[in-house]
Design a protein around this motif. Structure first.
Motif, PDB file in Angstrom:
ATOM      1  N   ILE A  87     -64.951  37.828 -69.145  1.00  0.00           N
ATOM      2  CA  ILE A  87     -64.243  38.341 -67.960  1.00  0.00           C
ATOM      3  C   ILE A  87     -63.489  37.215 -67.241  1.00  0.00           C
ATOM      4  CG2 ILE A  87     -64.561  39.428 -65.686  1.00  0.00           C
ATOM      5  CD1 ILE A  87     -66.935  40.955 -66.917  1.00  0.00           C
ATOM      6  N   GLN A  88     -64.117  36.053 -67.157  1.00  0.00           N
ATOM      7  CA  GLN A  88     -63.531  34.941 -66.398  1.00  0.00           C
ATOM      8  C   GLN A  88     -62.515  34.128 -67.183  1.00  0.00           C
ATOM      9  OE1 GLN A  88     -64.231  34.098 -63.340  1.00  0.00           O
ATOM     10  NE2 GLN A  88     -66.059  35.273 -62.858  1.00  0.00           N
TER      11      GLN A  88
ATOM     12  N   PRO B 179     -58.695  33.203 -72.824  1.00  0.00           N
ATOM     13  CA  PRO B 179     -58.134  33.693 -71.564  1.00  0.00           C
ATOM     14  C   PRO B 179     -58.978  34.831 -71.007  1.00  0.00           C
ATOM     15  CG  PRO B 179     -56.824  34.506 -73.398  1.00  0.00           C
ATOM     16  CD  PRO B 179     -57.919  33.649 -73.989  1.00  0.00           C
TER      17      PRO B 179
ATOM     18  N   GLN C 275     -57.197  39.186 -72.288  1.00  0.00           N
ATOM     19  CA  GLN C 275     -55.958  39.892 -71.902  1.00  0.00           C
ATOM     20  C   GLN C 275     -56.029  41.385 -72.210  1.00  0.00           C
ATOM     21  OE1 GLN C 275     -55.496  36.233 -70.994  1.00  0.00           O
ATOM     22  NE2 GLN C 275     -54.733  37.905 -69.771  1.00  0.00           N
TER      23      GLN C 275
ATOM     24  N   SER D 236     -64.327  29.720 -60.447  1.00  0.00           N
ATOM     25  CA  SER D 236     -63.828  31.045 -60.813  1.00  0.00           C
ATOM     26  C   SER D 236     -64.278  32.082 -59.792  1.00  0.00           C
ATOM     27  CB  SER D 236     -64.345  31.420 -62.197  1.00  0.00           C
ATOM     28  OG  SER D 236     -65.714  31.171 -62.275  1.00  0.00           O
ATOM     29  N   PRO D 237     -63.433  33.075 -59.565  1.00  0.00           N
ATOM     30  CA  PRO D 237     -63.810  34.148 -58.639  1.00  0.00           C
ATOM     31  C   PRO D 237     -64.902  35.013 -59.254  1.00  0.00           C
ATOM     32  CG  PRO D 237     -61.660  34.585 -59.649  1.00  0.00           C
ATOM     33  CD  PRO D 237     -62.131  33.269 -60.188  1.00  0.00           C
TER      34      PRO D 237
ATOM     35  N   SER E  61     -66.994  37.931 -61.019  1.00  0.00           N
ATOM     36  CA  SER E  61     -66.573  38.877 -62.054  1.00  0.00           C
ATOM     37  C   SER E  61     -66.397  40.288 -61.498  1.00  0.00           C
ATOM     38  CB  SER E  61     -67.585  38.901 -63.198  1.00  0.00           C
ATOM     39  OG  SER E  61     -67.572  37.665 -63.846  1.00  0.00           O
TER      40      SER E  61
ATOM     41  N   LEU F  19     -63.848  45.333 -61.007  1.00  0.00           N
ATOM     42  CA  LEU F  19     -63.864  44.278 -62.021  1.00  0.00           C
ATOM     43  C   LEU F  19     -62.677  43.337 -61.828  1.00  0.00           C
ATOM     44  CD1 LEU F  19     -65.424  43.500 -64.661  1.00  0.00           C
ATOM     45  CD2 LEU F  19     -63.687  44.800 -65.903  1.00  0.00           C
ATOM     46  N   LEU F  20     -62.944  42.056 -62.077  1.00  0.00           N
ATOM     47  CA  LEU F  20     -61.918  41.025 -61.949  1.00  0.00           C
ATOM     48  C   LEU F  20     -60.806  41.195 -62.982  1.00  0.00           C
ATOM     49  CD1 LEU F  20     -61.114  38.105 -60.855  1.00  0.00           C
ATOM     50  CD2 LEU F  20     -62.479  37.221 -62.751  1.00  0.00           C
ATOM     51  N   TRP F  21     -59.554  41.013 -62.559  1.00  0.00           N
ATOM     52  CA  TRP F  21     -58.434  40.810 -63.485  1.00  0.00           C
ATOM     53  C   TRP F  21     -57.930  39.404 -63.233  1.00  0.00           C
ATOM     54  CZ3 TRP F  21     -53.549  39.004 -62.714  1.00  0.00           C
ATOM     55  CH2 TRP F  21     -52.709  39.012 -63.832  1.00  0.00           C
ATOM     56  N   ARG F  22     -57.650  38.675 -64.312  1.00  0.00           N
ATOM     57  CA  ARG F  22     -57.169  37.294 -64.177  1.00  0.00           C
ATOM     58  C   ARG F  22     -56.048  37.046 -65.165  1.00  0.00           C
ATOM     59  NH1 ARG F  22     -61.492  32.317 -64.294  1.00  0.00           N
ATOM     60  NH2 ARG F  22     -60.448  31.167 -62.647  1.00  0.00           N
ATOM     61  N   ASN F  23     -55.095  36.203 -64.801  1.00  0.00           N
ATOM     62  CA  ASN F  23     -54.022  35.909 -65.761  1.00  0.00           C
ATOM     63  C   ASN F  23     -54.496  34.887 -66.801  1.00  0.00           C
ATOM     64  OD1 ASN F  23     -53.955  33.572 -64.198  1.00  0.00           O
ATOM     65  ND2 ASN F  23     -51.758  33.333 -64.429  1.00  0.00           N
ATOM     66  N   TRP F  24     -53.621  34.601 -67.769  1.00  0.00           N
ATOM     67  CA  TRP F  24     -53.980  33.738 -68.907  1.00  0.00           C
ATOM     68  C   TRP F  24     -54.478  32.368 -68.464  1.00  0.00           C
ATOM     69  CZ3 TRP F  24     -51.623  29.142 -70.699  1.00  0.00           C
ATOM     70  CH2 TRP F  24     -51.976  28.751 -71.988  1.00  0.00           C
TER      71      TRP F  24
ATOM     72  N   ALA G 181     -49.663  41.286 -71.235  1.00  0.00           N
ATOM     73  CA  ALA G 181     -50.760  40.445 -71.697  1.00  0.00           C
ATOM     74  C   ALA G 181     -51.239  39.489 -70.600  1.00  0.00           C
ATOM     75  CB  ALA G 181     -50.320  39.661 -72.924  1.00  0.00           C
ATOM     76  N   GLY G 182     -50.660  39.603 -69.393  1.00  0.00           N
ATOM     77  CA  GLY G 182     -51.098  38.725 -68.296  1.00  0.00           C
ATOM     78  C   GLY G 182     -50.751  37.264 -68.547  1.00  0.00           C
ATOM     79  N   HIS G 183     -49.664  37.020 -69.261  1.00  0.00           N
ATOM     80  CA  HIS G 183     -49.290  35.638 -69.568  1.00  0.00           C
ATOM     81  C   HIS G 183     -48.314  35.036 -68.567  1.00  0.00           C
ATOM     82  CE1 HIS G 183     -51.673  35.902 -73.080  1.00  0.00           C
ATOM     83  NE2 HIS G 183     -51.166  34.831 -73.658  1.00  0.00           N
TER      84      HIS G 183
END
Ligand SMILES: Cc1cc2nc3c(=O)[nH]c(=O)nc-3n(C[C@H](O)[C@H](O)[C@H](O)COP(=O)(O)OP(=O)(O)OC[C@H]3O[C@@H](n4cnc5c(N)ncnc54)[C@H](O)[C@@H]3O)c2cc1C
Lengths: 119, 467
Positions: A84-85, A91, A95, B37-38, B40, B47-52, B88-90
């Motif tokens: 998740i992190q 990543p 993704q 990190s924030p 989870s 739920l966490l979303w995070r970029n690449w 893809a969060g890139h």
């Protein structure tokens, strides 16, 4: 007594044989592997496969037990959190913007070669 | 990037020897830990979303993965804003984060038809998956970015590009698209139908709605010869223009604190395939990081060691179909700033960036990339109105990247650069209006398609000067 010891010894040998990790898949086999469940297979194909079936990414290869065993030992909670992190080259969420924690657990189990949760 | 196992192994040995020095050990152990990190899951159980790269994050209230246009149109009508499409969060900028609805087109992928040599492609398709789909028909995208993990929709959204004086960014080959607006309207747009929507939507940062499919030109799936070679940075600078004119694709990387540059060219060929061999970017970067850690305290020593260790590397050649060669794996995470400059300013800006980094920031070790991109006419395309030269500066994901804003961006701005929409920059509103002649036309189309601003997160509001 002696017979008992022999039995125990052979049981241990059998157990050891059973625990021996199967050989890692060839690159072609790795590319072809998919989870049995169609929905999971689609998530795997879009997100995980681009790294976990490509040796040059440095990601542990799908079904490569030797690569996964030390990771698996960290426990599901740690692996889920790293997924998740994001962790090192991995990543965040691989993704996959719509995967749920249960999806991630199932995908990790599949890649680690533990679809059968008894393993 | 360059890759010579021999040179790198030699590099490792050299580094180990130098590590004997007293001061060196201290710097060597100075590798930064994982950034904080924030959680989870947030307090509301989202739920966490995070970029690449890890610098953008969000806890969306809802996540949609529609399976077709009908489902998408219906969902957009009632979705909680801000509604943000995500690929893809890139992207490094805060384009995707939302407390409202995140829309992924992962379930809407694939080539759904052909019009002559143009493919109709659903925008959830990842670039890496598109290569083999087009190759089945003997076709390929003329150009690809450094990696192929992006979704087609995301790549178009930020004007993603590769390198080649005659090759436009991906959106430059789009000749038609279908946009699903936040009110659930489905608009087909091309140069003849809804031309204003077409010009606005080709590069639109997901601010007009969700693009569900595009018609994109393809070229013959030719084999390319890829060459990678090192040379002194001065020579790379002196030869760059000739090489851009000569090669189908050409780019080079200034390797700071080494006095060297790595060149990469691709040219069409009928030669038989010649394997590229394992990707060694990671080892190369590790060696550069090692030099930074051990010798970062003394630039001249670091440069001398780097030259001695790396400059003997032999050139590499590989031959394969373009979609297999143009993108590479980039498993080492980083943060990045890239600006697109008028061609006459590109090399001056590059030189100044390298000089400034070498003077002020010994912690930087990532190579700095220089590319060329052909012009197109999409309103928010950084290549609108003329060929542009790009310069991209990277910072290892564990390292401080504030120098990108304080030292690098001012140089790019002085040289009239336009920022890459997906990479770090601070430009907003009027500053962007001054760089884009059709800026207000774009904003008018945006206002018409999304009058309530349901597609806008705080970052986009600021970017468009709407706050
Ligand atoms: C390792 C790495 C290498 C890179 N190399 C290059 C390179 O060589 N060249 C280059 O130009 N860039 C490069 N980039 C930047 C990257 O190509 C862009 O940021 C790209 O937008 C990322 O695509 P994505 O699918 O991750 O989109 P996201 O980052 O998820 O989204 C990008 C934008 O597109 C919008 N969007 C996504 N899907 C849709 C849709 N269907 N309809 C409407 N809007 C949509 C989003 O709302 C957002 O505004 C690189 C980035 C990384 C991390």
């Amino acid at each position: 007594m002696k017979r008992g010891a022999v039995l125990v010894a052979s049981a241990l040998i059998l157990a050891a044989c059973g625990a021996k990790p199967p050989p890692p898949p060839t690159p072609e086999q790795a590319l072809a592997l998919r989870p049995a469940d169609a929905r999971l297979a689609a998530l795997y194909e879009t997100s995980c496969r681009a790294c976990h079936a490509m040796p040059e990414t440095g990601a542990p290869m799908v079904h490569d037990r030797a690569a996964w065993d030390p990771r698996w030992k960290q426990g599901e909670a740690v692996l889920l959190d790293h997924t998740i992190q994001g962790f090192n080259a991995m990543p965040a969420t691989g993704q996959c913007a719509t995967c749920t924690p249960d999806d991630f657990k199932a995908l990790i189990r599949f890649m680690a070669g533990r679809e059968d949760s008894a393993k | 990037m360059i890759s010579r196992r021999g040179a790198l192994i030699a590099g490792g040995t050299g580094v180990a020897v130098v590590a004997g020095g007293a001061g060196a050990y201290k710097v060597a152990t100075g590798d930064k830990p994982e950034p904080p990190s924030p959680p989870s899951v947030n307090a509301d159980g989202k739920l966490l979303w995070r970029n690449w790269s890890g610098i953008q994050n969000a806890y969306p209230a809802a996540r949609l993965a529609p399976k077709d246009e009908g489902e998408l149109a219906l969902a957009l009508k009632t979705a909680q804003g801000p509604i943000r499409p995500v690929g893809a969060g890139h992207s490094f900028t805060a384009l995707a984060p939302t407390t409202g609805t995140l829309v992924s087109l992962d379930a809407m992928a694939g080539v759904v038809g052909w019009e002559g040599d143009a493919a109709i492609v659903r925008t959830g398709t990842r670039l890496g998956a598109l290569g083999p789909m087009l190759a089945e028909k003997g076709r390929a995208l003329p150009n690809l970015p450094d990696i192929n993990k992006q979704s087609l929709g995301g790549a178009l959204g930020t004007a993603t590009h590769g390198t080649g004086t005659k090759i436009p960014a991906l959106h430059g080959d789009v000749t038609g698209l279908r946009l699903v607006t936040p009110s659930g309207q489905v608009i087909d747009a091309d140069a003849d139908n809804n031309p204003e929507v077409f010009q606005a939507a080709r590069v639109s940062l997901g601010s007009l709605g969700v693009i569900s499919q595009v018609r994109i030109k393809t070229s013959a799936n030719r084999r390319l010869r890829r060459r990678v070679w090192l040379e002194p940075f001065d020579e790379a600078l002196a030869n760059a223009e000739v090489r851009w004119a000569q090669h189908r694709n050409f780019e080079f990387y200034a390797v700071p604190f080494t006095g060297l540059a790595a060149n990469i060219s691709h040219d069409e060929t009928d030669e038989p395939a010649l394997a590229r061999g394992p990707d060694q970017d990671t080892e190369f970067l590790e060696a550069l990081k090692g030099l930074r850690n051990l010798l970062g305290f003394a630039t001249p020593v670091r440069k001398a060691a780097a030259k001695a260790l790396l400059s003997t590397a032999k050139p590499e050649t590989a031959v394969d179909e373009g979609w297999k060669l143009l993108s590479t794996e980039r498993p080492v995470r980083f943060n990045e700033m890239e600006f697109h400059l008028p061609v006459e300013n590109q090399l001056k800006a590059l030189e100044e960036v390298v000089r400034t980094i070498e003077k002020e920031r010994p912690d930087v070790f990532f190579p700095i990339e220089a590319r060329r991109i052909a012009a197109d006419d999409a309103w928010l395309s950084p290549f609108q109105g003329g060929t542009r030269g790009s310069v991209a500066v990277h910072a290892y994901y564990r390292d401080d990247f504030s120098f990108l804003y304080s030292l690098v961006e001012p140089i790019f701005r002085r040289y009239e650069g336009r920022p890459h929409w997906g990479k770090l920059h601070t430009l907003r509103g009027q500053q962007l209006a001054a760089l884009y002649p059709r800026w207000n036309d774009f904003l008018a189309v945006r206002q018409e398609l999304d009058p309530e601003g349901r597609m806008l997160n705080p970052y986009l509001k600021g970017l468009f000067g709407l706050t």
